[in-house]
Design an enzyme around this catalytic site. Structure first.
Site, PDB file in Angstrom:
ATOM      1  N   ASP A 292       0.883  -1.085  -0.113  1.00  0.00           N
ATOM      2  CA  ASP A 292       0.006   0.015   0.054  1.00  0.00           C
ATOM      3  C   ASP A 292       0.832   1.078   0.066  1.00  0.00           C
ATOM      4  O   ASP A 292       2.043   1.152   0.494  1.00  0.00           O
ATOM      5  CB  ASP A 292      -0.918   0.150   1.301  1.00  0.00           C
ATOM      6  CG  ASP A 292      -2.010  -0.983   1.278  1.00  0.00           C
ATOM      7  OD1 ASP A 292      -2.167  -1.715   0.281  1.00  0.00           O
ATOM      8  OD2 ASP A 292      -2.666  -0.654   2.210  1.00  0.00           O
ATOM      9  N   MET A 293       0.280   2.197  -0.324  1.00  0.00           N
ATOM     10  CA  MET A 293       1.065   3.598  -0.228  1.00  0.00           C
ATOM     11  C   MET A 293       0.259   4.323   0.818  1.00  0.00           C
ATOM     12  O   MET A 293      -0.956   4.648   0.868  1.00  0.00           O
ATOM     13  CB  MET A 293       1.176   4.437  -1.746  1.00  0.00           C
ATOM     14  CG  MET A 293       1.945   5.646  -1.488  1.00  0.00           C
ATOM     15  SD  MET A 293       3.591   5.217  -1.129  1.00  0.00           S
ATOM     16  CE  MET A 293       4.411   4.673  -2.754  1.00  0.00           C
TER      17      MET A 293
ATOM     18  N   THR B 279      -9.978   2.423  -8.742  1.00  0.00           N
ATOM     19  CA  THR B 279     -10.910   3.651  -8.550  1.00  0.00           C
ATOM     20  C   THR B 279     -12.180   2.944  -8.663  1.00  0.00           C
ATOM     21  O   THR B 279     -12.798   2.067  -9.172  1.00  0.00           O
ATOM     22  CB  THR B 279     -10.738   4.495  -9.522  1.00  0.00           C
ATOM     23  OG1 THR B 279     -11.450   5.734  -9.562  1.00  0.00           O
ATOM     24  CG2 THR B 279     -10.783   3.836 -11.069  1.00  0.00           C
ATOM     25  N   HIS B 280     -13.103   3.819  -7.859  1.00  0.00           N
ATOM     26  CA  HIS B 280     -14.579   3.689  -8.233  1.00  0.00           C
ATOM     27  C   HIS B 280     -15.354   4.621  -9.175  1.00  0.00           C
ATOM     28  O   HIS B 280     -16.597   4.647  -9.500  1.00  0.00           O
ATOM     29  CB  HIS B 280     -15.519   3.840  -6.945  1.00  0.00           C
ATOM     30  CG  HIS B 280     -14.839   3.200  -6.018  1.00  0.00           C
ATOM     31  ND1 HIS B 280     -13.781   3.838  -4.835  1.00  0.00           N
ATOM     32  CD2 HIS B 280     -14.572   1.697  -5.390  1.00  0.00           C
ATOM     33  CE1 HIS B 280     -13.557   3.049  -4.097  1.00  0.00           C
ATOM     34  NE2 HIS B 280     -13.813   1.793  -4.513  1.00  0.00           N
TER      35      HIS B 280
ATOM     36  N   LYS C  57      -6.166   7.344  -6.605  1.00  0.00           N
ATOM     37  CA  LYS C  57      -6.131   8.883  -6.607  1.00  0.00           C
ATOM     38  C   LYS C  57      -5.433   9.422  -5.177  1.00  0.00           C
ATOM     39  O   LYS C  57      -4.730  10.386  -5.308  1.00  0.00           O
ATOM     40  CB  LYS C  57      -7.730   9.461  -6.483  1.00  0.00           C
ATOM     41  CG  LYS C  57      -8.311   9.382  -7.848  1.00  0.00           C
ATOM     42  CD  LYS C  57      -9.779   9.969  -7.689  1.00  0.00           C
ATOM     43  CE  LYS C  57     -10.477   9.439  -9.075  1.00  0.00           C
ATOM     44  NZ  LYS C  57     -11.680  10.532  -9.171  1.00  0.00           N
TER      45      LYS C  57
ATOM     46  N   ARG D 118     -12.525   6.734   4.408  1.00  0.00           N
ATOM     47  CA  ARG D 118     -13.554   6.404   3.424  1.00  0.00           C
ATOM     48  C   ARG D 118     -14.702   7.428   3.487  1.00  0.00           C
ATOM     49  O   ARG D 118     -15.373   7.880   2.493  1.00  0.00           O
ATOM     50  CB  ARG D 118     -14.321   4.862   3.747  1.00  0.00           C
ATOM     51  CG  ARG D 118     -13.329   3.846   3.617  1.00  0.00           C
ATOM     52  CD  ARG D 118     -12.848   3.345   2.432  1.00  0.00           C
ATOM     53  NE  ARG D 118     -11.990   3.995   1.828  1.00  0.00           N
ATOM     54  CZ  ARG D 118     -10.504   4.063   1.976  1.00  0.00           C
ATOM     55  NH1 ARG D 118     -10.033   3.172   3.165  1.00  0.00           N
ATOM     56  NH2 ARG D 118      -9.689   4.754   1.447  1.00  0.00           N
TER      57      ARG D 118
ATOM     58  N   GLN E  63      -0.145   7.068  -5.970  1.00  0.00           N
ATOM     59  CA  GLN E  63      -0.985   8.038  -5.939  1.00  0.00           C
ATOM     60  C   GLN E  63      -0.940   9.009  -6.801  1.00  0.00           C
ATOM     61  O   GLN E  63      -0.089   9.928  -6.912  1.00  0.00           O
ATOM     62  CB  GLN E  63      -1.089   8.782  -4.355  1.00  0.00           C
ATOM     63  CG  GLN E  63      -1.268   7.528  -3.176  1.00  0.00           C
ATOM     64  CD  GLN E  63      -0.414   7.798  -1.988  1.00  0.00           C
ATOM     65  OE1 GLN E  63       0.660   8.707  -2.074  1.00  0.00           O
ATOM     66  NE2 GLN E  63      -1.091   7.591  -0.718  1.00  0.00           N
TER      67      GLN E  63
ATOM     68  N   ARG F 164      -0.195  -0.345  -8.769  1.00  0.00           N
ATOM     69  CA  ARG F 164      -1.876  -0.110  -8.522  1.00  0.00           C
ATOM     70  C   ARG F 164      -1.873   1.266  -8.542  1.00  0.00           C
ATOM     71  O   ARG F 164      -1.556   1.979  -7.348  1.00  0.00           O
ATOM     72  CB  ARG F 164      -2.289  -0.660  -7.161  1.00  0.00           C
ATOM     73  CG  ARG F 164      -3.640  -0.502  -6.847  1.00  0.00           C
ATOM     74  CD  ARG F 164      -4.097  -1.319  -5.552  1.00  0.00           C
ATOM     75  NE  ARG F 164      -3.668  -0.886  -4.435  1.00  0.00           N
ATOM     76  CZ  ARG F 164      -3.477  -1.453  -3.453  1.00  0.00           C
ATOM     77  NH1 ARG F 164      -3.214  -2.618  -3.120  1.00  0.00           N
ATOM     78  NH2 ARG F 164      -3.202  -0.650  -2.406  1.00  0.00           N
TER      79      ARG F 164
HETATM   80  P1  FDA Z   1     -13.589   9.393  -6.173  1.00  0.00           P
HETATM   81  O1  FDA Z   1     -13.192   9.753  -4.831  1.00  0.00           O
HETATM   82  O2  FDA Z   1     -13.670  10.770  -7.082  1.00  0.00           O
HETATM   83  O3  FDA Z   1     -15.135   8.749  -6.319  1.00  0.00           O
HETATM   84  C1  FDA Z   1     -15.437   8.539  -7.363  1.00  0.00           C
HETATM   85  C2  FDA Z   1     -17.132   8.085  -7.169  1.00  0.00           C
HETATM   86  O4  FDA Z   1     -16.777   6.698  -6.521  1.00  0.00           O
HETATM   87  C3  FDA Z   1     -17.708   8.754  -6.129  1.00  0.00           C
HETATM   88  O5  FDA Z   1     -18.508   9.942  -6.670  1.00  0.00           O
HETATM   89  C4  FDA Z   1     -18.751   7.778  -5.464  1.00  0.00           C
HETATM   90  O6  FDA Z   1     -19.658   7.632  -6.152  1.00  0.00           O
HETATM   91  C5  FDA Z   1     -17.634   6.609  -5.338  1.00  0.00           C
HETATM   92  N1  FDA Z   1     -17.009   6.703  -4.079  1.00  0.00           N
HETATM   93  C6  FDA Z   1     -15.527   6.765  -4.009  1.00  0.00           C
HETATM   94  N2  FDA Z   1     -15.319   6.742  -2.595  1.00  0.00           N
HETATM   95  C7  FDA Z   1     -16.416   6.312  -1.850  1.00  0.00           C
HETATM   96  C8  FDA Z   1     -16.674   6.080  -0.694  1.00  0.00           C
HETATM   97  N3  FDA Z   1     -15.615   6.189   0.320  1.00  0.00           N
HETATM   98  N4  FDA Z   1     -17.980   5.664  -0.184  1.00  0.00           N
HETATM   99  C9  FDA Z   1     -18.807   5.601  -1.272  1.00  0.00           C
HETATM  100  N5  FDA Z   1     -18.802   5.843  -2.489  1.00  0.00           N
HETATM  101  C10 FDA Z   1     -17.633   6.323  -2.892  1.00  0.00           C
HETATM  102  N6  FDA Z   1      -5.316   5.230  -1.134  1.00  0.00           N
HETATM  103  C11 FDA Z   1      -4.005   5.269  -0.927  1.00  0.00           C
HETATM  104  O7  FDA Z   1      -3.713   6.605  -0.262  1.00  0.00           O
HETATM  105  N7  FDA Z   1      -3.281   4.457  -0.629  1.00  0.00           N
HETATM  106  C12 FDA Z   1      -3.409   3.183  -0.962  1.00  0.00           C
HETATM  107  O8  FDA Z   1      -2.824   1.950  -0.942  1.00  0.00           O
HETATM  108  C13 FDA Z   1      -4.769   2.677  -1.452  1.00  0.00           C
HETATM  109  N8  FDA Z   1      -5.548   1.536  -1.963  1.00  0.00           N
HETATM  110  C14 FDA Z   1      -6.538   1.541  -2.853  1.00  0.00           C
HETATM  111  C15 FDA Z   1      -6.757   0.195  -3.016  1.00  0.00           C
HETATM  112  C16 FDA Z   1      -7.847   0.313  -4.018  1.00  0.00           C
HETATM  113  C17 FDA Z   1      -8.275  -1.118  -4.684  1.00  0.00           C
HETATM  114  C18 FDA Z   1      -8.840   1.270  -4.055  1.00  0.00           C
HETATM  115  C19 FDA Z   1     -10.242   1.145  -4.921  1.00  0.00           C
HETATM  116  C20 FDA Z   1      -8.620   2.434  -3.552  1.00  0.00           C
HETATM  117  C21 FDA Z   1      -7.409   2.624  -2.776  1.00  0.00           C
HETATM  118  N9  FDA Z   1      -7.071   3.831  -2.035  1.00  0.00           N
HETATM  119  C22 FDA Z   1      -5.685   3.986  -1.518  1.00  0.00           C
HETATM  120  C23 FDA Z   1      -7.945   4.699  -1.930  1.00  0.00           C
HETATM  121  C24 FDA Z   1      -8.043   6.011  -2.872  1.00  0.00           C
HETATM  122  O9  FDA Z   1      -6.871   6.733  -2.846  1.00  0.00           O
HETATM  123  C25 FDA Z   1      -9.119   6.842  -3.102  1.00  0.00           C
HETATM  124  O10 FDA Z   1      -9.127   7.487  -1.812  1.00  0.00           O
HETATM  125  C26 FDA Z   1     -10.604   6.164  -3.272  1.00  0.00           C
HETATM  126  O11 FDA Z   1     -10.414   5.178  -4.149  1.00  0.00           O
HETATM  127  C27 FDA Z   1     -11.512   7.194  -3.625  1.00  0.00           C
HETATM  128  O12 FDA Z   1     -11.236   7.423  -4.847  1.00  0.00           O
HETATM  129  P2  FDA Z   1     -11.926   7.105  -6.400  1.00  0.00           P
HETATM  130  O13 FDA Z   1     -10.881   6.713  -7.214  1.00  0.00           O
HETATM  131  O14 FDA Z   1     -13.047   6.060  -6.165  1.00  0.00           O
HETATM  132  O15 FDA Z   1     -12.545   8.629  -7.081  1.00  0.00           O
END
Ligand code: FDA
Length: 310
Positions: free
Chosen positions: A132-133, A229-230, A185, A292, A161, A182
């Protein structure tokens, strides 16, 4: 930065809030949306269900910044058991760990020793062993230890990231060594000097760096993209770019967190994309859960609804 996001990220560091939250059953109920349970058995059951839906998993045992040697050793033993049980299960599973969980704050050598032993054990898995980062205070040392791990173990990946300005250049240095990357954001509160602040810049960096990992030269070097990402818009752009460039479907994958973007998870798996769900479990969920909430402040409303309605 959204002030609510700043408050939640600052709160994630508070030991007092952690103690309060752990005692409140409504908080625990809200947390269960993002986590199948606190035990390895519960995580394995969730992994089996996801496997039946054509999704792989990444398992992580929650924890960070351990302060004692015996605690770091216990975490390493827990991960060793996790790896062994995943191998025995035959599931399409990967493992992800934070170096501060393995004792990085005590000594980088200790974290490396534990990570290296786990990576060797995880060679029996079908998937990768991920690092992880964490916050930016750890970026340099994490990448340094990752490079050392990668020399010894082929299927070890690291999270990068895209909110960090340095990431494009870090990625260029990792591609020639055939790194598994991986992309995410970024989940921490970082100062503007080192991190993009606008959503558009972070998203654009995500897309550009994904394309870089998918280009033929990067793939020929053995580099790998897991797009964590989601964000449906970003996912669609990456899919379109990969399809237009003739990138095979099994040459990269998407990863989402357990309980988030379920419709998108199902859509991706149903359309034949490779998709993994990161399943977190364990008792030490507070800082992780606050991150989260910070990602989507509307989640705070969800907690209040749980508080009122159960
Ligand atoms: P964004 O935040 O723009 O969200 C896009 C859409 O996704 C939102 O509009 C919403 O619909 C949905 N969504 C996102 N987060 C949500 C939440 N918490 N609850 C409900 N809906 C949500 N970070 C890090 O710093 N170090 C790491 O090692 C990791 N590892 C990691 C692994 C994996 C598999 C994932 C998916 C994420 C991580 N992260 C992480 C977290 C990452 O940095 C980031 O904070 C989250 O993924 C949220 O960003 P999105 O890319 O989803 O986009």
């Amino acid at each position: 930065m959204n002030p609510m996001r700043g408050m939640l990220l600052a709160g994630s560091q508070s030991a007092w809030l952690r103690r309060q939250a752990s005692r409140r059953s409504f908080v625990r109920r809200a947390v269960s949306r993002f986590m199948p349970g606190e035990t390895l058995d519960e995580a394995l059951r969730a992994a089996t269900v996801l496997g039946g839906e054509n999704m792989g998993v990444i398992l992580t045992h929650l924890g960070e910044n351990v302060t004692g040697r015996s605690e770091a050793d216990a975490v390493a033993r827990h991960y060793a058991e996790m790896v062994d049980r995943l191998i025995a299960s035959g599931l399409d599973a990967e493992v992800s760990v934070k170096l501060t969980q393995l004792g990085l704050d005590l000594s980088p050598d200790l974290a490396l020793e534990h990570a290296s032993a786990l990576a060797a054990r995880a060679a029996g898995l079908r998937g990768r062993f991920w690092i992880d980062m964490e916050g930016s205070a750890y970026t340099e040392v994490t990448l340094d230890l990752y490079r050392r791990l990668r020399q010894e173990h082929e299927r070890v990946g690291v999270c990068l990231q895209t909110y960090l300005r340095r990431t494009a250049s870090d990625l260029e240095s990792l591609i020639p060594m055939g790194a598994g990357v991986r992309l995410v954001k970024g989940a921490y509160d970082e100062p503007p000097g080192i991190a993009f602040r606008s959503r558009q810049e972070v998203d654009e960096a995500f897309f550009t760096l994904s394309c870089r990992l998918l280009d033929p030269a990067a793939r020929a070097a053995g580099a790998w993209l897991t797009a964590g990402t989601h964000d449906p818009r970003l996912i669609a752009r990456i899919e379109a770019h990969a399809d237009a460039g003739g990138v095979p479907r099994d040459a990269f994958e998407f990863a989402l967190l357990f309980g988030i973007g379920r419709a998108e998870q199902a859509r991706l798996a149903g359309s034949g994309r490779r998709v993994r769900v990161l399943v977190s479990y364990g008792e030490y969920w507070f800082p992780w859960y606050m991150r989260r909430l910070a990602e989507r402040p509307a989640n705070v409303g969800f907690v209040f609804r749980k508080m009122i309605g159960g």
